[in-house]
Design a protein around this motif. Sequence first.
Motif, PDB file in Angstrom:
ATOM      1  N   ARG A   1       0.853  -1.187   0.000  1.00  0.00           N
ATOM      2  CA  ARG A   1       0.000   0.000   0.000  1.00  0.00           C
ATOM      3  C   ARG A   1       0.887   1.234   0.000  1.00  0.00           C
ATOM      4  N   ARG A   2       0.459   2.178  -0.779  1.00  0.00           N
ATOM      5  CA  ARG A   2       1.198   3.433  -0.825  1.00  0.00           C
ATOM      6  C   ARG A   2       0.226   4.590  -0.720  1.00  0.00           C
ATOM      7  N   GLN A   3       0.768   5.743  -0.459  1.00  0.00           N
ATOM      8  CA  GLN A   3      -0.056   6.928  -0.327  1.00  0.00           C
ATOM      9  C   GLN A   3      -0.571   7.340  -1.695  1.00  0.00           C
ATOM     10  N   ALA A   4      -1.837   7.668  -1.792  1.00  0.00           N
ATOM     11  CA  ALA A   4      -2.424   8.078  -3.074  1.00  0.00           C
ATOM     12  C   ALA A   4      -1.850   9.423  -3.491  1.00  0.00           C
ATOM     13  N   SER A   5      -1.710   9.598  -4.798  1.00  0.00           N
ATOM     14  CA  SER A   5      -1.198  10.863  -5.321  1.00  0.00           C
ATOM     15  C   SER A   5      -2.222  11.439  -6.287  1.00  0.00           C
ATOM     16  N   GLY A   6      -2.069  12.694  -6.607  1.00  0.00           N
ATOM     17  CA  GLY A   6      -3.013  13.368  -7.497  1.00  0.00           C
ATOM     18  C   GLY A   6      -2.931  12.893  -8.926  1.00  0.00           C
TER      19      GLY A   6
END
Length: 116
Positions: free
Chosen positions: A103-108
Amino acid sequence: MSFFAALHARLSGRKVGQDRFGNSYYESRAIMPVYNRHRRFVVTANGQDPTKVPAEWHCWLHHLTDAPLPEDKRLPWQKEHVPNLTGTRYAYRPKGHLAMGGRRQASGSDYEAWTP
């Protein structure tokens, strides 16, 4: 390194030095006719891994300096040499890697599928 390669290094070259990891460095006795200089090579202590050559000897191997840099002059900000850890359990894995949870942090700029 194989026994015969190490034997060839000792017979055809002269030993220049040894680093703190046990690697031995040699320079050929004969001048290479194409490059008009001596060939430099290393006999590694534990297997054939070129990432175990420290920076002080790397510049000498590639003819950047005439003599190897001193290993005792280490500045406080210099880190200890670490060989390439790719493929080991100590290799760097970012947060989104499957071994780190996947899991990774969502980006724009994430992809959004079009739905009609």
